[in-house]
Structures are given as structure tokens and as C-alpha cells.
Design a protein around this motif. Structure first.
Motif, PDB file in Angstrom:
ATOM      1  N   LYS A   1      49.253  43.882  50.107  1.00  0.00           N
ATOM      2  CA  LYS A   1      49.675  43.913  51.501  1.00  0.00           C
ATOM      3  C   LYS A   1      50.304  45.269  51.804  1.00  0.00           C
ATOM      4  O   LYS A   1      51.088  45.794  51.013  1.00  0.00           O
TER       5      LYS A   1
ATOM      6  N   TYR B   1      50.992  49.985  49.528  1.00  0.00           N
ATOM      7  CA  TYR B   1      50.439  48.664  49.248  1.00  0.00           C
ATOM      8  C   TYR B   1      51.284  47.971  48.181  1.00  0.00           C
ATOM      9  O   TYR B   1      51.577  48.554  47.124  1.00  0.00           O
TER      10      TYR B   1
ATOM     11  N   VAL C   1      44.820  41.651  54.494  1.00  0.00           N
ATOM     12  CA  VAL C   1      45.225  42.106  53.168  1.00  0.00           C
ATOM     13  C   VAL C   1      44.051  42.835  52.520  1.00  0.00           C
ATOM     14  O   VAL C   1      42.952  42.898  53.070  1.00  0.00           O
TER      15      VAL C   1
END
Length: 500
Positions: free
Chosen positions: A437, A443, A477
Motif C-alpha cells: 500500500k 510502499y 494496492v
């Protein structure tokens, strides 16, 4: 006197009118006789309609609003074949020109007569470790039942769960080491059930591939029977063995769990002259695979022999490799070199320069001496610098690494990864799918799932890995796939942007 006569006439007329026009409508009763009382799909029900008083002009019967039939007399009987699970409305209507119309209804229950269907049961990982948790993926269906109760039984271990939709995944806390017999039971909401029986090997990790022993003569004469014997052994349990001679498959066998040794003899009459290759691929239940290729010379005489050799192994595509053919028992008058069966060079030179092409290639040499043909060959494998090609599916949807893919929102998504590489796909590496995410400019990994080997082609070039992502994708995602490696060490890592 006239008044009395008039009153008598009035009474007679009124009595006649009352008898012709009763105060109550027709009385109608409907009965449904079945044996047993609740029907299964495909069974027949006898519907009997009785209407009083007489006369009745017509009786009609419908089921769920669809006309079943009609009759002109009472009582009337109709036969209905049950279709569709659930409750059905039976309606009867009687019509009389004198008494009007009467309607009555009743209900009949149809139960599911078809048990669930279990198509497969997969253990993830294929061989769990002792006392460690593992998952069972059950592929089952029952279109008539909204619920499925699934139970796993293995010795003293029992795990049950009710599911309202797939995927059907049971989490098992662990089993003792050894070969265990288990049963999976699937029951629908009407009590119909299906069973799947299997064996499950539980053992510590095993990274050693099976051992292959081939007993074969160095060469035979053309026209003679080629005899050889193969024995394959594994420390824990074999899974499969395949044997081929050149491009002809001789044996493909799946070995029951727990079997550690497989052996078989082969007899091939009248094998053509030349060099032939016996290819053996064996796998154990842990996914460890071994492939061997052994050449055997079939010659028209035992006095002339040819030996083909290369000056280097595993050259890169585009590089040049020199092959040389040496001969015993004669003087060459013709030397031919072949690549994958195609004549590439012909003359008297015993050297052959070849520009390496990707993959595996059969290089052959044919020498004519004293009027006799002699053959030899070898399988040359080019060095591979290209990572495996990969196709990844989430709940059956093919993912893209270049654009966002819309995926279903499910609590346990099934991931299927198909990898292909000309050098062979490595099965011992740790294959994982991570959920990333994007937050605060970077990330962050929020979940990681291990994928397990489901199948491997006999040439080890194509492998399928499966797993379950225990994370519902409810926002954008990135799914990151890691651990896909070929036998040359080339690694593929792919990022798949997905949205629900």
C-alpha cells in the motif's frame, strides 16, 4: 280465498328461487397426495381436486402460476413432476354456471435430490511439516444449495466450517508426521453429502531430489532389442516418473504417496541405427525434480564407433561452440553434422562450428567409414540469461504489470501463477505474493502469502504455483510477486497494480 291462493303461490315461487340460488358459493377443497410427504426433484405428485356441489363445468390446476391441466368432472386428478427446489404453490379453480367460481390453494415442498460435487482437494503446502498449520482448498459446488458444511477428518483431528460462498478453505492446526489418511465431507442444506478420501504425507522439509539409476548397454546393433532398466528412489515419497526415448513417450506414471522406490524394465525391438536419448524425469511429493538424459548408440556393427564432443558447455546464445567427432575402427569418407535433425554441414571435416541458439538442442554426427554408418550425438544447453515469463491470475482474472486491473472483492482470493522458462523453473525457491500500500511517499507491505507448487511439466519448463491471499482487496494496492527463478538463477519480480 283468492288471497290465500296468491300467498301459497308466492311461497312456492320463493322456495324454488332459494333452491336454485344458494346463499353460499361452491365449496372447493384441494388435496396433494405424495409419497413421501416432501418431494425430491424428479419425483411425481398426485394432485386431487374435489368441488361441491354439482354440477361443475370445469376444474383447472396450476403450479406456481403455470397451467397444469383441466377437467370437466369432480373429483379430478392431476400428476405433477417436481421441478425446482423449494416451496411451490398449487392452485385449483372450479367454475359452475350456476354457482359461480371457487378457488383453493395448497403448497408442496421440493427438496434437493442431488448431492454436492467435489472436483478436487488441494493441500497447501503439498507436504505440511509435522504439527505446523496448513490449508486445504476444496473445489466443490452445489447450484441448488446456498450453504455448504465442510468437514475434514484425519485421525483425531476434525475441522468443520459452514460456507456461504467459495473459496472453501479450511485451516488445519497440524498433523503428526507420516502418511495420514483423511476424508473431506461436504453437506448441503438439505442433508445431501459428498465425500473425498485421500492420503496426506506430513514430513520435515526435503530439498533432495529423487535418485535415478539407469542400467543400459553402451551400444547395441541395429535390429537388436534395446533393453534397459530404470530405478528411481526417494528418501520420503516419490510423486511421478516419466520416461521417453527421443521424442517418444514410453512411460508416465503417478506414484501413490508414501512409495519410495519405483523400478521398471523396458524392451524396445528393432531400434534404428544412430544415437538415441533416454530421458527420465522424476519428482517427489516435496516438488523436488530431477531430469537425466542418457545417450545410447545403435550401430550396424560393433567395429566402428563415433564420439562427439564440444569444446565448452553452457555458452551464451550467439557465441560459437566447436564440436569435434572422433572415430574408432575406420577412416571417415563422409562426415555429416545435424542440429535438431537438420543437416547443417556435410563433407570430410570432423569439426563443426555452431553459433549457439537459446534452449536445448540435439547435435548429431554421422560418419561413413568402410561403407558403414556410425552415429553419435549430444544434447547441448545454452546458458540462459532471461528470467522466466509469468502469467498471474487473481480469482481467475489475469493481472497486468503495466496497468491497473480490476479484481473481485473477496475475503480469500485464490492466486494462480504460471511460470515458463526454457531452462526450467526452479521449484525450491520461496514464491510469495505481497500486498503493498502506498503511504507517505513509499510502499508499505501489509500482507504476504506463500505460494506452493501445484504442478510441474515433465521437462520442468512450466510450473504452476497456487496460494490464498488472506486479505480482502478493498482499495487500490500493488500485488508484488517474488521468488520465480529459473535453473540458471534468473529471477522474475513483478508488481501488479489492482483496484477493487
Amino acid at each position: 280465498m283468492r288471497l290465500l291462493i296468491f300467498l301459497v303461490m308466492v311461497v312456492i315461487i320463493l322456495s324454488f328461487l332459494v333452491s336454485c340460488f344458494p346463499s353460499r358459493p361452491v365449496q372447493l377443497s384441494v388435496s396433494v397426495a405424495t409419497q413421501p410427504a416432501e418431494l425430491s426433484e424428479g419425483a411425481t405428485a398426485l394432485i386431487t381436486v374435489t368441488a361441491v356441489p354439482e354440477p361443475i363445468q370445469q376444474i383447472t390446476v396450476s403450479v406456481d402460476g403455470r397451467n397444469l391441466g383441466s377437467a370437466l368432472t369432480s373429483p379430478a386428478s392431476f400428476v405433477w413432476t417436481a421441478r425446482g427446489v423449494g416451496e411451490h404453490v398449487v392452485e385449483a379453480c372450479a367454475v359452475s354456471t350456476i354457482y359461480g367460481e371457487g378457488i383453493a390453494r395448497t403448497f408442496v415442498q421440493v427438496n434437493d435430490a442431488t448431492p454436492p460435487l467435489i472436483s478436487s482437494v488441494s493441500i497447501m503446502p503439498t507436504i505440511p511439516q509435522p504439527s505446523e498449520a496448513f490449508a486445504i482448498l476444496i473445489q466443490a459446488e452445489d447450484p441448488e444449495s446456498p450453504y455448504l458444511d465442510i468437514t475434514f477428518r484425519c485421525g483425531a483431528v476434525t475441522r468443520s466450517q459452514r460456507f456461504i460462498s467459495p473459496p472453501y478453505v479450511l485451516e488445519i492446526d497440524g498433523l503428526p508426521e507420516g502418511l495420514n489418511t483423511y476424508v473431506v465431507e461436504v453437506v448441503n442444506d438439505t442433508g445431501k453429502s459428498a465425500h473425498f478420501n485421500g492420503e496426506l504425507l506430513v514430513s520435515p522439509p526435503d530439498t533432495s531430489p529423487p535418485r535415478v539409476l539407469l542400467s543400459i548397454p553402451d551400444f547395441v546393433r541395429a535390429g537388436e532389442t534395446l533393453r534397459f532398466n530404470i530405478t528411481v528412489e526417494d528418501e520420503l515419497s516419490l510423486s511421478s516418473v516419466s520416461v521417453s526415448l527421443d521424442a517418444t513417450t514410453l512411460e508416465i506414471t503417478n506414484i501413490p504417496a508414501g512409495e519410495k522406490v519405483w523400478s521398471k524394465g523396458f524392451e524396445l525391438p528393432s531400434v534404428d541405427a544412430g544415437t538415441h536419448f533416454i530421458n527420465i524425469t522424476a519428482a517427489d511429493l516435496h516438488g523436488n525434480t530431477v531430469s537425466t538424459t542418457t545417450s545410447v548408440l545403435v550401430n550396424s556393427t560393433s567395429s566402428v564407433r563415433v564420439k562427439l564432443a564440444a569444446d565448452r558447455e553452457n555458452a551464451l546464445p550467439g557465441e560459437t561452440v566447436n564440436f569435434s567427432a572422433t572415430m574408432e575402427g575406420g577412416t571417415p569418407t563422409l562426415v555429416d553434422f545435424y542440429v535438431d535433425g537438420t543437416l547443417t554441414q556435410s563433407g570430410t571435416s570432423t569439426s563443426f562450428h555452431w553459433i549457439v541458439e537459446p534452449g536445448r538442442h540435439l547435435i548429431g554426427a554421422r560418419i561413413v567409414a568402410n561403407g558403414i554408418d556410425a552415429y553419435d550425438g549430444l544434447l547441448y544447453k545454452a546458458r540462459d540469461v532471461v528470467p522466466p515469463s509469468v502469467k498471474t491470475y487473481y480469482q481467475g482474472v489475469l493481472l497486468s504489470s503495466t496497468e491497473k486491473t480490476v479484481v473481485p472483492t473477496v475475503p480469500n482470493g485464490i492466486i494462480v501463477v504460471r511460470a515458463h522458462d526454457i531452462s526450467g523453473v526452479e521449484t525450491d525457491s520461496l514464491v510469495q505474493m505481497s500486498v503493498l500500500k502506498y503511504e507517505m511517499g513509499t510502499y508499505i507491505t501489509i500482507n504476504t502469502t506463500q505460494l506452493y507448487l501445484q504442478s510441474l511439466s515433465s521437462d520442468t519448463q512450466t510450473a504452476t504455483f497456487v496460494g490464498i491471499l488472506n486479505d480482502e482487496i478493498s482499495e487500490e494496492v500493488v500485488l508484488r510477486l517474488t521468488g520465480i527463478v529459473d535453473d540458471e538463477g534468473n529471477t522474475a519480480q513483478l508488481d501488479y497494480p489492482v483496484v477493487p
